[in-house]
Design a protein around this motif. Structure first.
Motif, PDB file in Angstrom:
ATOM      1  N   UNK A  53     -18.394  82.776  37.122  1.00 38.70           N
ATOM      2  CA  UNK A  53     -18.722  82.980  38.432  1.00 38.70           C
ATOM      3  C   UNK A  53     -20.432  83.089  38.441  1.00 38.70           C
ATOM      4  N   UNK A  54     -21.041  83.548  37.105  1.00 37.19           N
ATOM      5  CA  UNK A  54     -22.491  83.655  37.243  1.00 37.19           C
ATOM      6  C   UNK A  54     -22.847  82.172  36.943  1.00 37.19           C
ATOM      7  N   UNK A  55     -22.078  81.041  36.675  1.00 34.53           N
ATOM      8  CA  UNK A  55     -22.704  79.704  36.740  1.00 34.53           C
ATOM      9  C   UNK A  55     -22.628  79.005  35.662  1.00 34.53           C
ATOM     10  N   UNK A  56     -22.095  79.716  34.284  1.00 33.93           N
ATOM     11  CA  UNK A  56     -21.951  78.990  33.039  1.00 33.93           C
ATOM     12  C   UNK A  56     -21.037  77.972  33.083  1.00 33.93           C
ATOM     13  N   UNK A  57     -21.490  76.714  32.507  1.00 33.51           N
ATOM     14  CA  UNK A  57     -20.591  75.449  32.752  1.00 33.51           C
ATOM     15  C   UNK A  57     -19.779  75.416  31.661  1.00 33.51           C
ATOM     16  N   UNK A  58     -20.019  75.561  30.500  1.00 36.48           N
ATOM     17  CA  UNK A  58     -18.997  75.268  29.326  1.00 36.48           C
ATOM     18  C   UNK A  58     -19.501  76.356  27.993  1.00 36.48           C
ATOM     19  N   UNK A  59     -18.411  76.428  27.330  1.00 39.01           N
ATOM     20  CA  UNK A  59     -18.714  77.282  26.129  1.00 39.01           C
ATOM     21  C   UNK A  59     -18.502  76.292  24.747  1.00 39.01           C
ATOM     22  N   UNK A  60     -19.027  76.503  23.480  1.00 38.33           N
ATOM     23  CA  UNK A  60     -18.842  76.031  22.319  1.00 38.33           C
ATOM     24  C   UNK A  60     -18.331  77.209  21.558  1.00 38.33           C
ATOM     25  N   UNK A  61     -17.297  77.164  20.900  1.00 38.68           N
ATOM     26  CA  UNK A  61     -16.489  78.416  20.203  1.00 38.68           C
ATOM     27  C   UNK A  61     -16.607  77.770  18.748  1.00 38.68           C
ATOM     28  N   UNK A  62     -17.052  78.799  18.027  1.00 44.81           N
ATOM     29  CA  UNK A  62     -16.978  78.371  16.444  1.00 44.81           C
ATOM     30  C   UNK A  62     -15.735  78.844  15.662  1.00 44.81           C
ATOM     31  N   UNK A  63     -15.180  77.888  15.017  1.00 39.02           N
ATOM     32  CA  UNK A  63     -13.787  78.028  14.333  1.00 39.02           C
ATOM     33  C   UNK A  63     -13.931  77.352  13.131  1.00 39.02           C
ATOM     34  N   UNK A  64     -14.018  77.675  11.976  1.00 40.95           N
ATOM     35  CA  UNK A  64     -14.160  76.981  10.822  1.00 40.95           C
ATOM     36  C   UNK A  64     -12.893  76.523  10.296  1.00 40.95           C
ATOM     37  N   UNK A  65     -11.891  77.342  10.655  1.00 39.82           N
ATOM     38  CA  UNK A  65     -10.495  77.221   9.918  1.00 39.82           C
ATOM     39  C   UNK A  65      -9.278  77.912  10.672  1.00 39.82           C
ATOM     40  N   UNK A  66      -8.180  77.293  10.428  1.00 43.05           N
ATOM     41  CA  UNK A  66      -7.179  77.838  11.032  1.00 43.05           C
ATOM     42  C   UNK A  66      -6.469  78.643  10.445  1.00 43.05           C
ATOM     43  N   UNK A  67      -6.861  78.988   9.041  1.00 43.35           N
ATOM     44  CA  UNK A  67      -6.109  79.912   8.184  1.00 43.35           C
ATOM     45  C   UNK A  67      -6.916  81.287   8.131  1.00 43.35           C
ATOM     46  N   UNK A 116      -6.889  84.004   6.490  1.00 40.62           N
ATOM     47  CA  UNK A 116      -7.467  84.661   5.368  1.00 40.62           C
ATOM     48  C   UNK A 116      -8.850  83.876   5.072  1.00 40.62           C
ATOM     49  N   UNK A 117      -8.707  82.697   5.117  1.00 39.64           N
ATOM     50  CA  UNK A 117     -10.163  81.767   4.836  1.00 39.64           C
ATOM     51  C   UNK A 117     -11.052  82.171   5.824  1.00 39.64           C
ATOM     52  N   UNK A 118     -10.606  81.954   7.218  1.00 38.70           N
ATOM     53  CA  UNK A 118     -11.685  82.233   8.269  1.00 38.70           C
ATOM     54  C   UNK A 118     -12.148  83.592   8.284  1.00 38.70           C
ATOM     55  N   UNK A 119     -11.318  84.611   7.770  1.00 39.86           N
ATOM     56  CA  UNK A 119     -11.772  86.121   7.693  1.00 39.86           C
ATOM     57  C   UNK A 119     -12.921  85.913   6.535  1.00 39.86           C
ATOM     58  N   UNK A 175     -14.898  83.580   5.632  1.00 39.54           N
ATOM     59  CA  UNK A 175     -15.953  82.784   5.956  1.00 39.54           C
ATOM     60  C   UNK A 175     -16.947  83.555   7.084  1.00 39.54           C
ATOM     61  N   UNK A 176     -16.032  84.376   8.062  1.00 40.64           N
ATOM     62  CA  UNK A 176     -16.958  84.950   9.171  1.00 40.64           C
ATOM     63  C   UNK A 176     -17.323  86.288   8.546  1.00 40.64           C
ATOM     64  N   UNK A 177     -16.445  86.787   7.518  1.00 43.29           N
ATOM     65  CA  UNK A 177     -17.034  87.959   6.834  1.00 43.29           C
ATOM     66  C   UNK A 177     -16.927  89.495   7.909  1.00 43.29           C
ATOM     67  N   UNK A 178     -16.071  89.189   8.929  1.00 43.22           N
ATOM     68  CA  UNK A 178     -16.116  90.196   9.738  1.00 43.22           C
ATOM     69  C   UNK A 178     -14.644  90.607  10.098  1.00 43.22           C
ATOM     70  N   UNK A 179     -13.674  89.888   9.296  1.00 37.41           N
ATOM     71  CA  UNK A 179     -12.383  90.095   9.590  1.00 37.41           C
ATOM     72  C   UNK A 179     -11.877  89.698  11.226  1.00 37.41           C
ATOM     73  N   UNK A 180     -12.683  88.562  11.772  1.00 40.19           N
ATOM     74  CA  UNK A 180     -12.330  88.036  13.037  1.00 40.19           C
ATOM     75  C   UNK A 180     -11.094  87.110  12.614  1.00 40.19           C
ATOM     76  N   UNK A 181     -10.144  87.392  13.451  1.00 34.58           N
ATOM     77  CA  UNK A 181      -8.796  86.596  13.260  1.00 34.58           C
ATOM     78  C   UNK A 181      -8.886  85.041  14.065  1.00 34.58           C
ATOM     79  N   UNK A 182      -8.082  84.266  13.491  1.00 36.42           N
ATOM     80  CA  UNK A 182      -7.868  82.895  14.133  1.00 36.42           C
ATOM     81  C   UNK A 182      -7.537  83.128  15.599  1.00 36.42           C
ATOM     82  N   UNK A 183      -6.437  84.019  15.630  1.00 34.35           N
ATOM     83  CA  UNK A 183      -5.868  84.119  16.995  1.00 34.35           C
ATOM     84  C   UNK A 183      -6.705  84.597  18.031  1.00 34.35           C
TER      85      UNK A 183
END
Ligand SMILES: C[S@@+](CC[C@H](N)C(=O)[O-])C[C@H]1O[C@@H](n2cnc3c(N)ncnc32)[C@H](O)[C@@H]1O
Length: 307
Positions: free
Chosen positions: A87-101, A103-106, A108-116
């Motif tokens: 609504x504010x006018x953003x057109x697009x996002x680029x989302x960072x995701x380095x793995x679909x696994x 454990x590995x993604x956790x 890499x991000x070191x923050x416990x962020x899950x793939x889902x």
């Protein structure tokens, strides 16, 4: 911020050290007067951590009349924020995701962020009507075997994947040249299963080289700032949260604009300063980089300069 940078003693900037939304908007507008800027990107750090960042987007769009406003994000807060951003006018996002696994993604991000969590963020953005791209930083021996699964997965989902050569931004990530899987090696891997061919850039200075999967309209991008640097066509100006202008992702220092924004300087004086920094720039770190020069250079951290 990555775990190497952030800790219990991290010296957060005080609120008055950050540019306000009004200051960011004024400075950005002056950039558009100084030069023909057509695209804005809000990045970080994590831009969705800034309270009411949608209001900043709204202000930027109204003041600059720039239509192409994008954001790079870890995606975690997109389910909550996507509609407001659109609504504010953003057109697009680029989302960072380095793995679909997970454990590995956790790791890499070191923050416990899950793939889902991240996938839900991408879907929320798409449902809100935002364009979605996915950034995968490829590190040899860490996630390079996931190039094909990631490619297949995001091709099916319809989100353009961009494979990024692992870069020595900042000094905290312990980068070594041996950790880099080059653009050529990435292409070889993909070609074995899904042949691709290069296609023309959409605009001058586009950082990703675009490829099309032969026999379809699906695309993939590769960003090769290590093995095939593009300093000569780089046209990005980066402004940090405390108002410094950086003319290179691998800069060691920036030029302060906060002082001028706060001491009553006239628009023309700020525009003059923008021109003088921009016209003097001669950055070509990526072309000259060696493992030794990388070690000896005190570069600004990626979480500060924004990728
Ligand atoms: C620094 S992040 C900031 C934005 C946001 N917090 C995020 O997670 O996307 C911006 C982008 O930089 C890229 N990046 C981070 N470290 C990198 C590295 N060492 N080499 C190449 N790209 C990197 C990631 O792909 C990410 O999409």
């Amino acid at each position: 911020m990555p775990k190497e940078v952030f800790g219990p003693d991290y010296p957060f900037l005080k609120k008055d050290e950050l540019l306000s939304f009004e200051e960011i908007t004024r400075l950005t507008t002056l950039f558009t007067k100084a030069s023909s800027i057509e695209k804005l990107r809000i990045t970080g750090g994590e831009p969705l951590m800034r309270k009411d960042v949608d209001q900043l987007i709204d202000q930027l769009r109204r003041a600059t009349k720039i239509d192409d406003i994008a954001m790079t994000t870890n995606g975690v807060m997109l389910p909550k924020m996507a509609s407001r951003l659109k609504e504010a006018g953003l057109k697009r996002v680029t989302v960072s995701l380095d793995s679909l696994n997970d454990k590995r993604f956790g790791e890499i991000n070191g923050r416990g962020i899950g793939v889902d969590q991240v996938l839900k963020g991408m879907d929320a953005a798409a449902e809100a009507g935002l364009g979605v791209k996915v950034n995968m930083v490829v590190q040899k021996g860490v996630n390079d075997h996931e190039i094909l699964p990631m490619t297949t997965f995001f091709r099916k989902k319809g989100y353009t994947l961009r494979l990024i050569e692992y870069m020595d931004v900042g000094t905290s990530n312990g980068w070594r040249l041996n950790d880099v899987l080059t653009k050529r090696e990435m292409i070889e891997k993909i070609n074995q299963v899904m042949p691709i061919q290069p296609i023309a850039p959409r605009y001058e200075g586009e950082v990703a080289t675009r490829y099309r999967f032969i026999g379809s309209d699906d695309e993939i991008g590769i960003i090769s700032s290590v093995s095939d640097a593009f300093c000569a066509s780089c046209n990005r100006a980066r402004i940090s949260v405390e108002g410094k202008l950086y003319t290179c992702l691998f800069a060691t220092k920036g030029t302060d604009f906060k002082q001028m924004l706060r001491d009553g300087s006239a628009d023309e004086d700020i525009i003059y300063q923008i021109h003088s920094v921009w016209n003097r720039r001669d950055d070509q770190y990526s072309i000259e980089r060696t493992e030794e020069s990388s070690r000896n250079r005190e570069k600004i951290e990626m979480s500060h300069i924004g990728g």
